[in-house]
Motif scaffolding. Structure first.
Motif, PDB file in Angstrom:
ATOM      1  N   ASP A 116      11.004 130.235  15.123  1.00  0.00           N
ATOM      2  CA  ASP A 116      12.431 130.503  15.311  1.00  0.00           C
ATOM      3  C   ASP A 116      13.029 129.455  16.258  1.00  0.00           C
ATOM      4  N   LEU A 117      13.866 128.579  15.706  1.00  0.00           N
ATOM      5  CA  LEU A 117      14.450 127.513  16.536  1.00  0.00           C
ATOM      6  C   LEU A 117      15.309 128.079  17.670  1.00  0.00           C
ATOM      7  N   ALA A 118      15.874 129.279  17.479  1.00  0.00           N
ATOM      8  CA  ALA A 118      16.745 129.860  18.511  1.00  0.00           C
ATOM      9  C   ALA A 118      15.990 130.049  19.821  1.00  0.00           C
ATOM     10  N   GLU A 119      14.669 130.215  19.748  1.00  0.00           N
ATOM     11  CA  GLU A 119      13.879 130.438  20.971  1.00  0.00           C
ATOM     12  C   GLU A 119      13.821 129.214  21.874  1.00  0.00           C
ATOM     13  N   LEU A 120      14.240 128.057  21.358  1.00  0.00           N
ATOM     14  CA  LEU A 120      14.135 126.838  22.161  1.00  0.00           C
ATOM     15  C   LEU A 120      15.323 126.661  23.110  1.00  0.00           C
ATOM     16  N   ALA A 121      16.318 127.558  22.967  1.00  0.00           N
ATOM     17  CA  ALA A 121      17.571 127.374  23.705  1.00  0.00           C
ATOM     18  C   ALA A 121      17.365 127.262  25.214  1.00  0.00           C
ATOM     19  N   GLY A 122      16.429 128.023  25.780  1.00  0.00           N
ATOM     20  CA  GLY A 122      16.283 128.021  27.244  1.00  0.00           C
ATOM     21  C   GLY A 122      15.343 126.953  27.773  1.00  0.00           C
ATOM     22  N   CYS A 123      14.882 126.054  26.928  1.00  0.00           N
ATOM     23  CA  CYS A 123      13.902 125.053  27.397  1.00  0.00           C
ATOM     24  C   CYS A 123      14.589 123.901  28.128  1.00  0.00           C
ATOM     25  N   ASP A 124      13.858 123.299  29.070  1.00  0.00           N
ATOM     26  CA  ASP A 124      14.420 122.224  29.899  1.00  0.00           C
ATOM     27  C   ASP A 124      14.283 120.855  29.243  1.00  0.00           C
ATOM     28  N   LEU A 125      13.355 120.737  28.293  1.00  0.00           N
ATOM     29  CA  LEU A 125      13.080 119.440  27.651  1.00  0.00           C
ATOM     30  C   LEU A 125      12.625 119.707  26.225  1.00  0.00           C
ATOM     31  N   TRP A 126      13.125 118.933  25.290  1.00  0.00           N
ATOM     32  CA  TRP A 126      12.692 119.074  23.892  1.00  0.00           C
ATOM     33  C   TRP A 126      11.968 117.807  23.463  1.00  0.00           C
ATOM     34  N   LEU A 127      10.738 117.959  23.032  1.00  0.00           N
ATOM     35  CA  LEU A 127      10.028 116.843  22.392  1.00  0.00           C
ATOM     36  C   LEU A 127      10.272 116.976  20.887  1.00  0.00           C
ATOM     37  N   VAL A 128      10.854 115.968  20.283  1.00  0.00           N
ATOM     38  CA  VAL A 128      11.233 116.058  18.866  1.00  0.00           C
ATOM     39  C   VAL A 128      10.197 115.290  18.048  1.00  0.00           C
ATOM     40  N   VAL A 129       9.442 116.017  17.202  1.00  0.00           N
ATOM     41  CA  VAL A 129       8.286 115.411  16.536  1.00  0.00           C
ATOM     42  C   VAL A 129       8.267 115.770  15.046  1.00  0.00           C
ATOM     43  N   THR A 130       9.441 115.822  14.449  1.00  0.00           N
ATOM     44  CA  THR A 130       9.517 116.059  12.997  1.00  0.00           C
ATOM     45  C   THR A 130       9.299 114.723  12.284  1.00  0.00           C
ATOM     46  N   PRO A 131       8.978 114.734  10.989  1.00  0.00           N
ATOM     47  CA  PRO A 131       9.041 113.468  10.254  1.00  0.00           C
ATOM     48  C   PRO A 131      10.455 112.875  10.379  1.00  0.00           C
ATOM     49  N   ALA A 132      10.538 111.549  10.414  1.00  0.00           N
ATOM     50  CA  ALA A 132      11.819 110.877  10.676  1.00  0.00           C
ATOM     51  C   ALA A 132      12.924 111.336   9.712  1.00  0.00           C
ATOM     52  N   GLN A 133      12.569 111.513   8.442  1.00  0.00           N
ATOM     53  CA  GLN A 133      13.609 111.821   7.450  1.00  0.00           C
ATOM     54  C   GLN A 133      14.152 113.244   7.609  1.00  0.00           C
ATOM     55  N   HIS A 134      13.476 114.095   8.368  1.00  0.00           N
ATOM     56  CA  HIS A 134      13.931 115.485   8.548  1.00  0.00           C
ATOM     57  C   HIS A 134      14.504 115.731   9.940  1.00  0.00           C
ATOM     58  N   MET A 135      14.516 114.714  10.785  1.00  0.00           N
ATOM     59  CA  MET A 135      14.942 114.945  12.171  1.00  0.00           C
ATOM     60  C   MET A 135      16.389 115.438  12.246  1.00  0.00           C
ATOM     61  N   ARG A 136      17.275 114.798  11.502  1.00  0.00           N
ATOM     62  CA  ARG A 136      18.686 115.163  11.585  1.00  0.00           C
ATOM     63  C   ARG A 136      18.875 116.640  11.212  1.00  0.00           C
ATOM     64  N   ALA A 137      18.286 117.044  10.083  1.00  0.00           N
ATOM     65  CA  ALA A 137      18.504 118.415   9.599  1.00  0.00           C
ATOM     66  C   ALA A 137      17.949 119.434  10.595  1.00  0.00           C
ATOM     67  N   VAL A 138      16.769 119.164  11.146  1.00  0.00           N
ATOM     68  CA  VAL A 138      16.173 120.140  12.074  1.00  0.00           C
ATOM     69  C   VAL A 138      17.018 120.223  13.354  1.00  0.00           C
ATOM     70  N   LEU A 139      17.448 119.078  13.883  1.00  0.00           N
ATOM     71  CA  LEU A 139      18.250 119.115  15.116  1.00  0.00           C
ATOM     72  C   LEU A 139      19.589 119.800  14.884  1.00  0.00           C
ATOM     73  N   GLU A 140      20.136 119.620  13.687  1.00  0.00           N
ATOM     74  CA  GLU A 140      21.419 120.273  13.409  1.00  0.00           C
ATOM     75  C   GLU A 140      21.268 121.803  13.313  1.00  0.00           C
ATOM     76  N   GLN A 141      20.076 122.256  12.875  1.00  0.00           N
ATOM     77  CA  GLN A 141      19.857 123.718  12.790  1.00  0.00           C
ATOM     78  C   GLN A 141      19.494 124.323  14.145  1.00  0.00           C
ATOM     79  N   ALA A 142      19.080 123.479  15.082  1.00  0.00           N
ATOM     80  CA  ALA A 142      18.614 123.980  16.384  1.00  0.00           C
ATOM     81  C   ALA A 142      19.817 124.385  17.237  1.00  0.00           C
ATOM     82  N   PRO A 143      19.583 125.271  18.225  1.00  0.00           N
ATOM     83  CA  PRO A 143      20.709 125.685  19.071  1.00  0.00           C
ATOM     84  C   PRO A 143      21.291 124.503  19.848  1.00  0.00           C
ATOM     85  N   ARG A 144      22.597 124.549  20.094  1.00  0.00           N
ATOM     86  CA  ARG A 144      23.244 123.509  20.899  1.00  0.00           C
ATOM     87  C   ARG A 144      22.849 123.682  22.368  1.00  0.00           C
TER      88      ARG A 144
END
Ligand code: NAI
Ligand code: 13P
Length: 326
Positions: free
Chosen positions: A64-92
């Motif tokens: 559940d991406l919503a659980e990442l909302a309270g984190c202090d740092l995000w390591l982004v490790v998706t395949p390059a072609q999916h990074m945009r879509a995953v970040l857009e679905q993640a909480p602001r």
């Protein structure tokens, strides 16, 4: 930086979750696959992407991406072609994004720090890159990486949060340089595998690494990279690693092509990502548009489209001689 989110439960995301947990951080690993989430939480293993490695008890997985909302740092490790879509679905939120993937977005031709800036407005961006086979990092074997951020205070903060004696982080402010090295070497590693698969010999491997590095340098300089970054861990260091070992998925893909298998067959049904296959066409296109000569990259793009290895090799060997300087 107490709570760290890792976005992507592939081999590299899982290994980096180990790094964060070993550094004493409370670590949440977001994985797309339910079986990965279950296995990490129940068995402390990721049998799908990083088998046979016991994971640190400080890692908790979620789907559940919503659980990442309270984190202090995000390591982004998706395949390059999916990074945009995953970040857009993640909480602001404005937690720094440390980008650990390697590639260029195919449809936009953008480097990943530009993609992440568009998809996560307001969040500071940094990049981690270097010669890092996930299975070695996860086992705590000695590794050194480049950590780049325009804001050098941010780079230092991230280094302090994650670095350990066996995970050395060299800071830099050359974000484009760190990204370009990692993206271009994936394409060249495919060529390295072709050399192996076609049994072209050790001289050919050394020539490929040196001339491939010349291509990386030409491209990097045109796109704002500094030569010392390209000659460092995230460029030459990673090029040497992945042009020498079947542990590299890109190299293995090239080896199969060199042995005569069709690239399309090798790519079909792959669970793991060979980023070079997605970067090659866009890199060739960008180089052509900017008048940058990259014959090895062009050759890899042709091979991925099904060109014959013999014809591509003949073309490379028939190129007119030129002065050695880049
Ligand atoms: N494996 C390694 O040793 C290293 C990998 N990297 C980079 O890390 C990035 C991730 O690679 P790995 O963790 O090795 O992946 P992997 O090959 O182990 O696993 C594939 C990953 O792709 C994800 N995925 C598949 N389809 C997706 C979709 N539609 N949307 C979002 N995610 C999707 C899967 O969930 C899984 O996390 C790549 O850019 C790679 O170049 C960088 C350094 C080392
Ligand atoms: O980037 C890597 C090592 O630094 C991993 O390489 P592959 O993606 O080719 O396996």
């Amino acid at each position: 930086m107490n709570r760290v989110a890792v976005i992507g439960g592939g081999a590299w995301g899982t290994a980096l979750a180990q790094v964060a947990a070993r550094a004493g951080r409370e670590t949440i690993l977001w994985a797309r696959e339910d079986d990965v989430v279950r296995a990490v939480n129940a068995d402390r293993q990721n049998p799908v992407f990083l088998p046979d490695i016991d994971l640190d008890p400080n890692i908790r997985a979620t789907g559940d991406l919503a659980e990442l909302a309270g984190c202090d740092l995000w390591l982004v490790v998706t395949p390059a072609q999916h990074m945009r879509a995953v970040l857009e679905q993640a909480p602001r939120c404005e937690a720094p994004r440390l980008l650990c993937s390697k590639g260029i977005e195919e449809r936009s031709g953008k480097l990943l720090h530009d993609v992440a800036a568009e998809a996560s407005p307001g969040a500071p961006i940094a990049v981690l890159s270097g010669p890092t086979f996930a299975h070695e990092v996860a086992r705590g074997m000695p590794t050194a990486v480049t950590l780049a951020a325009k804001d050098t205070d941010l780079a230092e903060t991230l280094r302090t949060a994650l670095a350990q004696p066996a995970f050395r982080m060299y800071v830099s402010d050359d974000v484009a340089g760190a990204e370009i090295g990692g993206a271009v070497k994936n394409v060249l590693a495919i060529a390295g595998g072709v050399v192996e698969g076609r049994a072209l010999g050790q001289n050919a491997r050394a020539a490929l690494i040196a001339r491939g590095f010349a291509e990386m340098t030409r491209f990097g300089m045109a796109f704002g990279a500094r030569p010392e970054t390209l000659a460092g861990l995230s460029g030459l260091g990673d090029l040497v690693l992945t042009c020498s070992s079947v542990s590299s998925r890109n190299y293995s893909l090239g080896k199969g092509i060199g042995e005569g298998q069709a690239a399309s067959d090798l790519m079909a049904d792959r669970k793991t990502v060979a980023e070079g296959a997605f970067t090659a066409p866009v890199l060739a296109r960008l180089a052509q548009a900017h008048g940058i000569t990259m014959p090895i990259v062009d050759a890899v793009a042709d091979l991925l489209e099904g060109a014959s290895v013999d014809r591509v090799l003949e073309g490379l060997l028939a190129r007119p001689p030129r002065p050695e300087g880049v």
